[in-house]
Each structure stands twice: as structure tokens, then as C-alpha cells.
Design a protein around this motif. Structure first.
Motif, short mmCIF file in Angstrom:
data_model
loop_
_atom_site.label_atom_id
_atom_site.label_comp_id
_atom_site.label_asym_id
_atom_site.label_seq_id
_atom_site.Cartn_x
_atom_site.Cartn_y
_atom_site.Cartn_z
N ARG A 124 -11.00 0.11 12.18
CA ARG A 124 -10.15 -1.20 12.64
C ARG A 124 -10.72 -2.38 12.36
N GLN A 128 -5.90 -4.74 12.79
CA GLN A 128 -4.97 -3.07 12.39
C GLN A 128 -5.79 -2.53 12.76
N ASN A 245 -2.77 -1.10 4.21
CA ASN A 245 -2.06 -1.47 4.66
C ASN A 245 -0.88 -0.88 4.46
N ASP A 256 0.48 -2.77 9.05
CA ASP A 256 -0.91 -1.70 10.49
C ASP A 256 -1.16 -1.31 9.54
N TYR A 354 4.05 -4.11 14.79
CA TYR A 354 3.14 -3.93 13.41
C TYR A 354 2.29 -3.68 14.63
N THR A 355 2.29 -2.37 15.00
CA THR A 355 1.19 -1.25 15.86
C THR A 355 1.53 0.25 15.82
N ARG A 457 -3.03 -3.54 16.60
CA ARG A 457 -3.72 -2.56 16.85
C ARG A 457 -2.90 -1.38 16.82
#
Length: 686
Positions: A124, A128, A245, A256, A354-355, A457
Motif C-alpha cells: 500500500r 493505494q 497504478n 489504484d 478509485y478503490t 485503498r
């Protein structure tokens, strides 16, 4: 006709294979992120096992024979291997280590006494997160497809990657089949590798990392032209792939991390069950993606008898999220293919776009294991706490009361099952809000994954399903050429057999042997003790060259000025390569060329220079044209367009070609309009 055979070494059985996700040996090839620390910074590897007696796991880095680290684990005492942050040149490499052979990267986890365990990589950064589950010995093979999902939008950190790690000395790896406009990094130059094919030689435990960098410049080639790339070696390799990403919104910087480790083509299947994550109802982050390994792969959804798509070797199809049973987390989708295909799943950790996380999904079969013991510390992703939940695919014949989920707080109440539309064999569950070490037990086959999120994330991991993927050993006898050659099951100890040609049942072919009559893909379906499974395919090719051409129009009746798109395909069904293949397409005077695109070679009207084609190679030329009546007084015009092929070898023309398409152009009748006692003739050409 000669037969090209992909051999398989494990007979169908009801026991657990020694080659599984639960394994005594695991490889983690290195990967590349688009910008240091922006996809993954903090990193850990979680080790867990169902074994109750403690045992040792040793860790090795690259080609170094010295032990890097050593852990003692058991079922109640999993371990965590903490790694260096960001581009540590072990699990994530910097620019200088990209596009070149490296010997100091990649990890191996080994139980010297043969005990089996799980390896789950978690990483992580500030916003992200990602999870990758090693497939152990099941990940070792010689034929793969580079997988992932289209990477949309732009940002300096957006990048697509595959890491390749050899298991033996003098391993030759060929990489091909990507978009000719897709380029790869070598050192500081993000577009240094421009060749349409690439060959690498690796020794044992050496690695090579490709990066299709996107950054702030979007192109279809960099976004998705690498999906379905063939990675073929002469000795066993292991790959990991994905994007570090990636984003799922066009014209947006949302991003992500999404990575996983696939298995080779001889360990995939035709039947998949997907379980929806927490993604938004717009479907940006909730969809399966299918990659074909054979031409004319038909994809069916939820038991429908009409395919949702038909794709060729190396092509992919993104199945719309509207095919899930609902828009709620835990909804399911049933997908089957007529030929073996790779299956990936994009999942949302939360409703935020965005997860997302990426899972490589195992096919379902009646030999799946009945226990997942265990997913360690499910809420811990390299030092941050995420929501923790598991997805379960279970046999519908297993009573719900026989399926138990336990976490750090004890037994967890199982929610009601969701039936799978299109299949009576499977049901699914989603169990949220879990803590600590998570175990799932059942009296029947199950497949288990996990999802979670923390802020921006999102993470996902698929923890089971490759443990008992069975294989049926086939061989050729009778001289190897038709009509005397046959294909047969080496150990014919099954209860029943059914052979298939190009995915279609061959009536009456119900024995352990079969004689093919034409070029195509063949497999046998076997049953033993009520458990059914399909062999991997073998492909029959002709001894003589056989170049098959076909032309198809998207519409055959049009009006003056309309656009017609022609798809021209050429396929080689001969055993040996054909060279200098040229397809010629001279358009008639009433049809003009607008633009053209090819999957291989180059096009300079009227010739498509395909080049060399190997057995099974299928390529496409797409011509966008406009129809124009040369004479406005003509009511209709008919144009027939025929293509032809040439090559250095003589085409045996064993398979019938379909080289012509006819387009009828209608000239619309003029309209008579009276205006101020004058007669005006309005001519409508379209």
C-alpha cells in the motif's frame, strides 16, 4: 494431418494435487510501478498454513543461494515478512532494472521439508493498496497470457507491468501478440522496446520486467494493447502481472493498484462464478474480463444460449456489470466459455471509483477443496487496517449448515446464500466485517476470496481454487498423421467420455480414442465417480499449408454515402509456418477506402502484407469504406468485392475460403414538392 499436442501429466482424481496454491514452493517475480511509492510503498508478505505442527520456511532473493530470511509457521502462528519500501529492487524494481535481465530481484519461499503453505503479498501507499496471492507450483508453466484490465485516464503513476521469473537455466522466453503500437521501458527510456516480438534468455531465478508506461499521455496501445500478450517459454517460468497504478474512468486521474499471479494456460478452464464487490452501480470497477487462448472462443453469461461475445486467441472481452444478479455487494455472475480462457475480475473495495482491486479467478469444478485455512490477519495491509470480508463459492448440494466461517472472534453467522443463475451446481456468499485469521470449512467444494478497503485503498485476493484443477493426459497414436492417427486418453480408467471439436459435441464420439477429420481444437470430457472435468485442448493441423481467408461486411444493404466496415481474416491451419503472406483487396469503383487497421504486418492499399504466419495464427484487417453511386440516375447498384491470398508456399485450399462480400446500394426515389406552382425535384442520395 499432424497433431500438435499440449501434454498434461496429472490424471483426474478426487484427491488434492501436490501442485497447488497451497504449496511447498512459491515464486514472487518482481514488478514495476509507474512512479516510486505512488502505487506501493509499504510491503509485506503473509505466510500461513493449515499445518498444526510448526515448520520452517526459507526465503531466497534472485539467484543468491544464501537464505535471505527464515520463518517458523503453523496454523496458529502465521508469519509476516516485511520488505523494503517502494522500489526496493526486490519486489518492485526501478527504471534501471526494467527491460533488462536481472539476477538480484524476485523472491522464492521454500519449505525444505515439503510442508505446504500460502503466500500472500500485500502492499500500500498513501492512497493505494494491492494484494497478490502466489499460486505455488501451480503457477509454473510454459505458456501464459499477460492479464489485467484496460487502464483508463492519465496520471504520472499509471503503468502496466508483467514480471517473468525463470526456474531453470537457459530458459528462452518469447513475448508476442501485443499491439504493434505498444512500447515498453528499458532503463530510463519508457519507449525503448518497440519491436513487435521480444525474446529473452534467463537462467534459474533470474527475472525480466516489462513496463507499458502510460503517465500523462493516453493511448489505446498503452492502456490495453498488452492485454492478452503471449508469453511462451521452453522451460517452466512464473509470471505476475497487472497495473501499478490503473484507473477506470476516462479523462480522469483516479487510480489504484491491481496485481495478481496467474497460472499457465494448461491450468485454466471454461466455467467461472464471479462475486460482486462494493463498487458503485455505474459498473466502472465491477466487471469480469475474459482473455481467449484459442480462436473462436464463445462467452456465455448466466446460462444464456447465445454468446455475449466471440473472441480469438489473445483478444479479451469485458463483461458489463449489468450481468451481475444485482447491484449489491455479494451478487454473482455465471460465465462459461466453449474453450479454455483466462478470467480476471475488477472489484471495488468501496463505492468510490478509485478503490478497485484485481483478482485472477480460478474456474469452478467439483474437485475444489473443502477448506481454506487460513487467510491471516485479514484486515492488515502492510500496517493499515482495512474492512475485511470474504466471498465464497460453494456447491449447491452442500447444506448451508455445513459451511462455517471463523475469524479471530470465533464462529461468524453465515448469511443466506445467493443462487447462481444459469447453474444448479453453485451458490455464493459474502461475509463482511471479519477480523484476525479467517478460516472457511465446508463438507463440499468451495472457492474463497477476500476484499477490503481503507479510504482510497482497495484490495482483493483470491485464495483458493487451483488446489485440485485436474488434468487428463492425451497422446497421439497410429503414426501421427490422418487418416490412421488417433488421439487417446493415456489411462482410460474413467466412467464415460465425450469428445468435442471446436467446442461442439461430436455425436457418437464416446470412447477413450477419437480420430479427427479436420483441423481444429479437440478436447475430451470425462466423468469418474460423478465428478466431471474437461481435458486441456489439443489442436489438429494439416501437413500441407492451408491458408483460410474470409471477408465479412457489417451491413450488406446500404444507401448512397453510407459507411461499410469490412473485416478480413486470414488463418493458417497448416503445421509449418507460411511466409510472405499477402492479402490483396481491390475495392470496386463504387466503394472508397476511408481508413484501415491490422492486427499484424502492414497495409498499403490494396495489399495487406501479413508476413510469416505460424500454425493457428489468425489475423484481422479492418477496412472502413464509404459507398458512392457513380451515376445519380441509377436506382440501385450491386458491388461484389473479392479478396485473394499469396504466399511463398502453395496453399492446399483444404478448408473452404469465404473471400467475397456483396453490397447493394439503394438510390432513394426523388421527392416531388410543389412550391409557388413550380415543380422542385429534391434528390435524396442518402
Amino acid at each position: 494431418m499432424k497433431l500438435k499436442v499440449f501434454m498434461f501429466l496429472i490424471a483426474l482424481s478426487c484427491g488434492v494435487s501436490a501442485f497447488s496454491q497451497l504449496s511447498d514452493l512459491h515464486y514472487l517475480p518482481p514488478l514495476k510501478q509507474g512512479s516510486n511509492n505512488q502505487a506501493i510503498q509499504q510491503q509485506e508478505v503473509h505466510l500461513s498454513t493449515p499445518e498444526t505442527t510448526p515448520f520452517t520456511v526459507n526465503v531466497y532473493e534472485g539467484t543468491n543461494p544464501a537464505i535471505l530470511a527464515s520463518f517458523t509457521i503453523s496454523n496458529t502462528t502465521p508469519a509476516v515478512h516485511s520488505l523494503g519500501n517502494g522500489d526496493n529492487n526486490v519486489t518492485l524494481v526501478d527504471n534501471a532494472h526494467t527491460g533488462v535481465v536481472i539476477n538480484d530481484a524476485g523472491l522464492r519461499y521454500v519449505a525444505p521439508n515439503g510442508e505446504r503453505f500460502y503466500v500472500n503479498y500485500r502492499g500500500r501507499s498513501g492512497s493505494q493498496g494491492a494484494s497478490l496471492t502466489s499460486k505455488g507450483r501451480a503457477a509454473m508453466g510454459t505458456q501464459f497470457k499477460w492479464g489485467g484490465v484496460p487502464n483508463l485516464g492519465t496520471h504520472v503513476s499509471k503503468s502496466n507491468t508483467v514480471g517473468i521469473m525463470a526456474t531453470e537455466d537457459n530458459t528462452t522466453v518469447d513475448v508476442f501478440g501485443y499491439d504493434p503500437n505498444c512500447v515498453f521501458r528499458q532503463g530510463g527510456n519508457a519507449s525503448a522496446i518497440t519491436a513487435d516480438t521480444y525474446q529473452i534468455t534467463l537462467n534459474a531465478n533470474e527475472s525480466f520486467v516489462f513496463e507499458a508506461y502510460m503517465g500523462n499521455t493516453f493511448s489505446d496501445a498503452q492502456s490495453q494493447g498488452w492485454i492478452g500478450t503471449s508469453i511462451v517459454s521452453d522451460k517452466d517460468i512464473v509470471i505476475s502481472n497487472g497495473s501499478l497504478n490503473y484507473g477506470r474512468q476516462a479523462n480522469n486521474t483516479n487510480r489504484d493498484a491491481g496485481i495478481d499471479q496467474p497460472v499457465p494456460e494448461n491450468r485454466i478452464g471454461k466455467e467461472y462464478v464471479f462475486i460482486r464487490g462494493n463498487g458503485n452501480t455505474n459498473g466502472w470497477t465491477e466487471f469480469p474480463l475474459i482473455i481467449a487462448t484459442q480462436n473462436n472462443t464463445e462467452i456465455y453469461v448466466n446460462g444464456n444460449t447465445t454468446p455475449i461475445a466471440t473472441i480469438n486467441n489473445g483478444e479479451y472481452f469485458e463483461i458489463p456489470s449489468s450481468n451481475y444478479s444485482s447491484n449489491a455487494v455479494g451478487a454473482n455472475m455465471y460465465v462459461t466459455t466453449n474453450k479454455d480462457a483466462y478470467a480476471y475480475q475488477c472489484m471495488g473495495g468501496s463505492t468510490a471509483a478509485y478503490t478497485q482491486g484485481l483478482n485472477f479467478v480460478a474456474p469452478v469444478n467439483c474437485l475444489l477443496p473443502d477448506t481454506m485455512d487460513n487467510i491471516p490477519d485479514i484486515r492488515n495491509v502492510a500496517g493499515i487496517t482495512v474492512t475485511g470480508g470474504v466471498t465464497i463459492v460453494a456447491s449447491s448440494s452442500t447444506p448451508d449448515s455445513n459451511i462455517t466461517v471463523t475469524d479471530g472472534n470465533g464462529t461468524v453467522a453465515l448469511p443466506a446464500a445467493t443462487p447462481v443463475t444459469g447453474s444448479t451446481l453453485w451458490k455464493t456468499f459474502y461475509v463482511p466485517n471479519l477480523n484476525g485469521n479467517v478460516t472457511v470449512n465446508s463438507s463440499g467444494p468451495i472457492a474463497v476470496g477476500f476484499i477490503g478497503f481503507n479510504g482510497a485503498r482497495g484490495v482483493a485476493g483470491y485464495f483458493s481454487g487451483f488446489d485440485t484443477v485436474p488434468e487428463v493426459d492425451l497422446q497421439v497414436s497410429g503414426g501421427g498423421c490422418l487418416p490412421s492417427a488417433t488421439v487417446e486418453v493415456v489411462d482410460p480408467n474413467f466412467d464415460s467420455y465425450q469428445w468435442f471439436e471446436n467446442g461442439s459435441l461430436i455425436a457418437g464420439a464416446n470412447g477413450p480414442t477419437y480420430t479427427p477429420t479436420a483441423a481444429g481444437d479437440y478436447f475430451v470430457r470425462v466423468i469418474k465417480g460423478g465428478c466431471q472435468y474437461d481435458s486441456q485442448p489439443l489442436t489438429a493441423y494439416y501437413c500441407d499449408p492451408d491458408v483460410v481467408i474470409k471477408k465479412v461486411a457489417d451491413q450488406n444493404t446500404v444507401r448512397h454515402g453510407d459507411t461499410v466496415t469490412f473485416s478480413i481474416t486470414v488463418e493458417s491451419l497448416g503445421l509449418d509456418p507460411v511466409t510472405n503472406v499477402v492479402i490483396t483487396d481491390i475495392l470496386p469503383d463504387g466503394i472508397s477506402l476511408v481508413n484501415a487497421s491490422v492486427t499484424k504486418g502492414s497495409f498499403t492499399y490494396p495489399n495487406w502484407n501479413v508476413g510469416t504466419m505460424t500454425s493457428g495464427d489468425l489475423e484481422t484487417l479492418t477496412l472502413v469504406t464509404q459507398v458512392n453511386l457513380p451515376d445519380v440516375n441509377t436506382q440501385t447498384a450491386t458491388y461484389t468485392n473479392t479478396i485473394n491470398n499469396s504466399q511463398d508456399q502453395t496453399d492446399g485450399n483444404i478448408t473452404v475460403d469465404d473471400p467475397s462480400e456483396t453490397v447493394t446500394v439503394n438510390f432513394q426515389t426523388p421527392t416531388t414538392v410543389i412550391t409557388n406552382r413550380r415543380i422542385t425535384i429534391r434528390v435524396n442520395r442518402n
